[in-house]
Design an enzyme around this catalytic site. Structure first.
Site, PDB file in Angstrom:
ATOM      1  N   CYS A   1     -36.692 -22.474  82.839  1.00  0.00           N
ATOM      2  CA  CYS A   1     -36.553 -22.784  84.261  1.00  0.00           C
ATOM      3  C   CYS A   1     -37.349 -24.020  84.624  1.00  0.00           C
ATOM      4  O   CYS A   1     -37.034 -24.714  85.557  1.00  0.00           O
ATOM      5  CB  CYS A   1     -37.027 -21.610  85.098  1.00  0.00           C
ATOM      6  SG  CYS A   1     -36.574 -20.057  84.378  1.00  0.00           S
TER       7      CYS A   1
HETATM    8  N1  PMP Z   1     -38.137 -12.966  85.744  1.00  0.00           N
HETATM    9  C1  PMP Z   1     -38.558 -13.309  84.516  1.00  0.00           C
HETATM   10  C2  PMP Z   1     -39.833 -12.742  83.987  1.00  0.00           C
HETATM   11  C3  PMP Z   1     -37.795 -14.178  83.724  1.00  0.00           C
HETATM   12  O1  PMP Z   1     -38.225 -14.520  82.496  1.00  0.00           O
HETATM   13  C4  PMP Z   1     -36.573 -14.680  84.243  1.00  0.00           C
HETATM   14  C5  PMP Z   1     -35.737 -15.631  83.408  1.00  0.00           C
HETATM   15  N2  PMP Z   1     -35.063 -14.973  82.363  1.00  0.00           N
HETATM   16  C6  PMP Z   1     -36.173 -14.271  85.538  1.00  0.00           C
HETATM   17  C7  PMP Z   1     -36.987 -13.422  86.249  1.00  0.00           C
HETATM   18  C8  PMP Z   1     -34.907 -14.763  86.152  1.00  0.00           C
HETATM   19  O2  PMP Z   1     -33.796 -14.377  85.423  1.00  0.00           O
HETATM   20  P1  PMP Z   1     -32.354 -14.931  85.822  1.00  0.00           P
HETATM   21  O3  PMP Z   1     -32.439 -16.442  85.709  1.00  0.00           O
HETATM   22  O4  PMP Z   1     -31.435 -14.329  84.800  1.00  0.00           O
HETATM   23  O5  PMP Z   1     -32.071 -14.508  87.217  1.00  0.00           O
END
Ligand code: PMP
Length: 387
Positions: free
Chosen positions: A325
């Site tokens: 991210c």
């Molecule tokens: N929480 C954590 C701890 C993450 O590592 C992630 C990313 N995999 C997310 C939330 C968000 O996940 P997503 O992008 O699939 O919504």
């Protein structure tokens, strides 16, 4: 050239058994679970059986506690906004940590702008949160504590049971972002006193486009997706039946295979850690043992994570330099900074995340290539003292 995929933390392959389970729901069994006809009733049955599977994996007392969403980000938003807005008359104080995912951090920051007060609990060098610090931060205005189960970037698994006991003792809602942990390590909402648990599909071998939030019986949230009242009014919108069926199947498989697969990943993880740490000026990030089975994370002095990744890529190895991210922003990861690293130290990070498709031969290849890459880059680095 040998190809090794070790970026399962950013994206992992959907299990073939999951794809097989999902297929009929795209073009054959296409009923809407809200419809009364047999196709609708079949979809409803599948929806409820996926709900059972997810509830079982989380140790929930009833499948009624599971609300399906579109992803972990949405579940985190629903938990935090939903609880803050619903219980704002009881208090306006939220406690979280400095290493949460941005879907938690940005949501609580937004709540801060509308009058909530947020305390960010710092972590130690190993990424661990001290439950005592959470206890000491509680005031009579505290309505919510949010702590991630495990951090996908440094692997550290938190003492959730201890924090849950504190929250339960003080009768404060406890939200846990279980995205990186559920399906990888045993999680039990009852035993760990969790009131709200974020569950991801794609992080446990299911498809993207599905997620869930465990909401303990009796806890009320203010929903933000309003519409036809699906998911008991908590999350309106036609249910993503293929995605949810896939998530249910992934939960089922994870529950059955976690112990064996976890042990296999830990063996490979520890071999990566033990061997890569033999490279000079190389350090582990996160806790040595209280960490996710498939997570091996490091930092290398005098060189940049981006250069390591690109060189490994040229050798057929797909790895990461931190959270998917934030890795595009060139800002050092807030997680590594929160563990006390200086900016230049945080820039040298390498994250290897193992998954179902990895083998011991992959590990052999990676532990051969990583020291080579580090040595090559250091020969070019003006900062390296032994040039
Ligand atoms: N929480 C954590 C701890 C993450 O590592 C992630 C990313 N995999 C997310 C939330 C968000 O996940 P997503 O992008 O699939 O919504």
């Amino acid at each position: 050239m040998k190809q090794v995929y070790m970026d399962n933390g950013s994206a992992s392959p959907v299990d073939a058994r999951v794809i097989e389970a999902m297929m009929p729901y795209f073009n054959m069994d296409v009923g809407n679970p809200s419809s009364l006809h047999s196709a609708g009733r079949k979809a409803k049955r599948e929806l409820e059986s996926a709900r059972e599977a997810v509830a079982k994996l989380a140790g929930a007392a009833s499948s009624k506690c599971i609300t399906f969403t579109s992803c972990a980000t949405e579940s985190n938003n629903l938990a935090l906004r939903g609880a803050a807005l619903r219980y704002k008359d009881k208090g306006n104080h939220i406690i979280t940590t400095s290493i949460e995912h941005m879907s938690v951090i940005n949501t609580v920051k937004d709540l801060q702008r509308s009058g909530f007060e947020v305390t960010y609990i710092p972590v130690g060098r190993d990424g661990l949160v001290d439950p005592e610090r959470i206890k000491n931060a509680i005031t009579e205005k505290t309505i919510l504590i949010s702590v991630m189960y495990a951090n996908g970037e440094i692997g550290t698994v938190q003492p959730i049971r201890e924090i849950g006991a504190i929250a339960s003792d003080k009768k404060i809602l406890f939200h846990v972002d279980g995205t990186a942990a559920v399906g990888k390590v045993p999680v039990n909402v009852e035993e760990e006193h969790i009131d709200l648990l974020t569950i991801s599909s794609n992080d446990m071998g299911g498809p993207k486009g599905a997620g869930a939030l465990y909401i303990k019986q009796g806890v009320r949230l203010m929903p933000f997706m309003l519409g036809g009242g699906q998911e008991a009014g908590m999350r309106s919108g036609s249910e993503n039946i293929p995605g949810i069926v896939g998530m249910g199947k992934a939960a089922d498989i994870a529950g059955k295979e976690m112990a064996e697969e976890g042990a296999r990943l830990i063996r490979m993880r520890d071999r990566l850690i033990d061997n890569i740490l033999k490279t000079e000026y190389t350090y582990i990030t996160g806790h040595r043992t209280k960490r996710l089975p498939g997570n091996a994370s490091f930092r290398f002095s005098f060189i940049e994570g981006e250069s390591i990744i690109l060189q490994l890529n040229d050798m057929g190895i797909t790895a990461s330099t931190g959270s998917a991210c934030s890795s595009k922003t060139l800002e050092p990861s807030h997680v590594l900074i929160a563990t006390g690293l200086r900016h230049e130290e945080a820039h040298g990070s390498l994250l290897l995340t193992l998954g179902r498709t990895n083998t011991e031969e992959d590990v052999d290849y990676v532990i051969q290539c990583v020291p080579e890459v580090a040595a090559r880059l250091r020969r070019l680095s003006p900062l390296y003292p032994n040039r």
